[in-house]
Design an enzyme around this catalytic site. Structure first.
Site, PDB file in Angstrom:
ATOM      1  N   ASP A 140      -6.480  -6.979   3.884  1.00  0.00           N
ATOM      2  CA  ASP A 140      -7.586  -6.313   3.200  1.00  0.00           C
ATOM      3  C   ASP A 140      -8.501  -7.359   2.569  1.00  0.00           C
ATOM      4  O   ASP A 140      -9.727  -7.324   2.729  1.00  0.00           O
ATOM      5  CB  ASP A 140      -7.024  -5.372   2.124  1.00  0.00           C
ATOM      6  CG  ASP A 140      -8.132  -4.695   1.331  1.00  0.00           C
ATOM      7  OD1 ASP A 140      -9.080  -4.189   1.955  1.00  0.00           O
ATOM      8  OD2 ASP A 140      -8.057  -4.693   0.088  1.00  0.00           O
TER       9      ASP A 140
ATOM     10  N   TYR B 257       0.824  -1.212   0.000  1.00  0.00           N
ATOM     11  CA  TYR B 257       0.000   0.000   0.000  1.00  0.00           C
ATOM     12  C   TYR B 257       0.856   1.259   0.000  1.00  0.00           C
ATOM     13  O   TYR B 257       0.424   2.300  -0.490  1.00  0.00           O
ATOM     14  CB  TYR B 257      -0.905   0.034   1.232  1.00  0.00           C
ATOM     15  CG  TYR B 257      -2.230  -0.650   1.051  1.00  0.00           C
ATOM     16  CD1 TYR B 257      -2.296  -1.994   0.715  1.00  0.00           C
ATOM     17  CD2 TYR B 257      -3.423   0.047   1.232  1.00  0.00           C
ATOM     18  CE1 TYR B 257      -3.505  -2.630   0.562  1.00  0.00           C
ATOM     19  CE2 TYR B 257      -4.642  -0.580   1.082  1.00  0.00           C
ATOM     20  CZ  TYR B 257      -4.675  -1.918   0.745  1.00  0.00           C
ATOM     21  OH  TYR B 257      -5.887  -2.540   0.603  1.00  0.00           O
TER      22      TYR B 257
ATOM     23  N   ASP C 274     -12.559  -8.951   4.012  1.00  0.00           N
ATOM     24  CA  ASP C 274     -13.829  -8.934   3.277  1.00  0.00           C
ATOM     25  C   ASP C 274     -14.427 -10.339   3.262  1.00  0.00           C
ATOM     26  O   ASP C 274     -15.626 -10.532   3.438  1.00  0.00           O
ATOM     27  CB  ASP C 274     -13.638  -8.451   1.831  1.00  0.00           C
ATOM     28  CG  ASP C 274     -13.828  -6.946   1.688  1.00  0.00           C
ATOM     29  OD1 ASP C 274     -13.589  -6.225   2.678  1.00  0.00           O
ATOM     30  OD2 ASP C 274     -14.215  -6.488   0.591  1.00  0.00           O
TER      31      ASP C 274
ATOM     32  N   ASP D  44      -3.215 -18.328   0.600  1.00  0.00           N
ATOM     33  CA  ASP D  44      -4.234 -19.020  -0.203  1.00  0.00           C
ATOM     34  C   ASP D  44      -4.915 -20.113   0.622  1.00  0.00           C
ATOM     35  O   ASP D  44      -6.143 -20.271   0.576  1.00  0.00           O
ATOM     36  CB  ASP D  44      -3.645 -19.567  -1.520  1.00  0.00           C
ATOM     37  CG  ASP D  44      -2.337 -20.332  -1.331  1.00  0.00           C
ATOM     38  OD1 ASP D  44      -1.802 -20.363  -0.197  1.00  0.00           O
ATOM     39  OD2 ASP D  44      -1.842 -20.898  -2.325  1.00  0.00           O
TER      40      ASP D  44
HETATM   41  C1  IPM Z   1     -10.494  -1.218   3.738  1.00  0.00           C
HETATM   42  C2  IPM Z   1     -10.685  -0.588   2.405  1.00  0.00           C
HETATM   43  C3  IPM Z   1      -9.519   0.348   2.132  1.00  0.00           C
HETATM   44  C4  IPM Z   1      -8.263  -0.497   2.100  1.00  0.00           C
HETATM   45  C5  IPM Z   1      -9.652   1.191   0.854  1.00  0.00           C
HETATM   46  C6  IPM Z   1     -10.896   2.036   0.874  1.00  0.00           C
HETATM   47  C7  IPM Z   1      -8.431   2.040   0.614  1.00  0.00           C
HETATM   48  O1  IPM Z   1     -10.827  -1.554   1.430  1.00  0.00           O
HETATM   49  O2  IPM Z   1     -10.433  -0.476   4.744  1.00  0.00           O
HETATM   50  O3  IPM Z   1     -10.408  -2.442   3.816  1.00  0.00           O
HETATM   51  O4  IPM Z   1      -7.923  -1.090   1.077  1.00  0.00           O
HETATM   52  O5  IPM Z   1      -7.599  -0.561   3.121  1.00  0.00           O
HETATM   53 MG    MG Z   2     -10.954  -3.534   2.196  1.00  0.00          MG
END
Ligand code: IPM
Ligand code: MG
Length: 363
Positions: free
Chosen positions: A248, A142, A252, A224
């Site tokens: 990240d 990042y 999700d 993975d």
């Molecule tokens: C998160 C989001 C952020 C990230 C984006 C909005 C930059 O996806 O907080 O997980 O990638 O960290």
């Molecule tokens: Mg994210």
């Protein structure tokens, strides 16, 4: 009785809607427990680009620095999505994380028993899940330099750089072990050590840190394989620690175990002093432009983020737990926003959900 200064940055899309509900719940905490929260509000993300031409003003970062905590909604939307644009809404959250030194991102995933049916996975697969992902937040690909794109005679090229120092790895892995001590004492360190040099360093440092915590079990997992096990046997995880990009993606995925991203809070913390730390608190869902302005968004992720703020930045454990109990009660009573609605439940909008939680907060 305590008095605390909070910078409120609602941002874009559903950010302002869910923020309003978190503030409603905090107002109830003030009254029930006799605290005082002083707020300042700042535009960030797309809203700040429209107003000032930049996603994060230096003044905003300064205000964040001198606050006790930052409550952050969400940023982004189709209006600011041009990949070639030099200013992007995401620069707000990335700038705050980096500018405030918030290297530790805590993303707990707990599957409420009444919500196992809301998950897309089979109930018996998700039942009992109670894990926390500790994501490294200010390093890795990042922020690594160089990051750029350019044109060559043979076409367009771009480069990103994944970079880690052993100090960056050590402090986040230590954070994970400390947190594991107050939980089920199991750390899973996630990397891609079979391919990446940064991951081999990560694994080495994690192993060294692990020796200082003989009471905590350490396991290494390739990213993975971790992605697979997260949906196969999620309840076997306790604390997962990993680098920025892997974290990240995995968070999700992990959020979907609980049925909806709308439920998931997060805390981003810096160095801790006397058990407290300046922190930024945000739901892990995004700005959800498709449902913005409709009063349908799930405010629970934002509300639970406010609870994490009370716990991690203000040291108000009882108050944090009171909010979490109120959320559990509302869910147990069958109230749902559309994202988690199911048979036999009562569907409510954003504002009503916020009020229901606020009413149930008790000292
Ligand atoms: C998160 C989001 C952020 C990230 C984006 C909005 C930059 O996806 O907080 O997980 O990638 O960290
Ligand atoms: Mg994210």
């Amino acid at each position: 009785m305590g008095s605390f200064r909070i910078l409120v940055t609602p941002g874009d899309g559903i950010g302002p809607e869910v923020m309003e509900e978190a503030l409603k719940v905090l107002a109830r905490v003030e009254r029930a427990f006799g605290h005082e929260f002083a707020y300042e509000e700042e535009l960030v993300g797309g809203a700040a680009i429209d107003a000032y031409g930049t996603a994060l003003r230096p003044e905003t970062l300064e205000k964040a620095r001198s606050s006790d905590a930052v409550l952050f909604g969400a940023v982004g939307g189709p209006k600011w999505d041009d990949p070639r644009a030099p200013v992007r809404p995401e620069q707000a959250i990335l700038g705050l994380r980096k500018g405030l030194g918030l290297f530790a991102n805590l993303r707990p995933v707990r599957v409420h028993p009444a919500l196992v049916a809301a998950s897309t996975l089979r109930p018996e697969a998700v039942a009992g899940t109670d894990l926390v992902v500790i994501r490294e937040l200010t390093g890795g690909i990042y922020f690594g330099k160089p990051q750029r794109r350019w044109e060559t005679a043979r076409g367009r090229r771009a480069v990103d750089t994944m970079r880690y120092t052993e100090q960056e790895i050590r402090r986040i892995v230590q954070t994970a072990f400390e947190i594991a001590r107050s939980r089920r004492k199991k750390v899973t360190s996630v990397d891609k050590a079979n391919v990446l040099a940064t991951s081999r360093l990560w694994r080495e440092v994690a192993t060294e840190v692990g020796r200082q915590y003989p009471d905590v079990e350490l396991q290494h997992l390739l990213v993975d394989a971790c992605a697979m096990h997260l949906i196969r046997r999620p309840s076997s995880f306790d604390v997962i620690v990993t680098e920025n990009l892997f974290g990240d993606i995995l968070t999700d995925e992990a959020a979907m175990l609980a049925g909806s991203m709308g439920m998931m809070p997060s805390a981003s913390l810096g160095r801790r002093r006397r058990g407290k730390s300046l922190g930024l608190y945000e739901p892990i869902h995004g700005s959800a432009p498709d449902i913005a302005g409709q009063g349908q968004a799930n405010p629970l992720g934002m509300i639970l983020s406010a609870a994490m703020m009370l716990r991690w930045s203000f040291g108000l454990e009882r108050e944090a737990a009171a909010i979490e109990r109120a959320v559990d009660a509302v869910i147990a009573e069958g109230y749902r926003t559309p994202d988690i609605a199911g048979e036999g439940t009562t569907v409510v909008g954003t504002a009503r959900m916020g009020s229901l939680v606020a009413e149930r907060v008790e000292a």
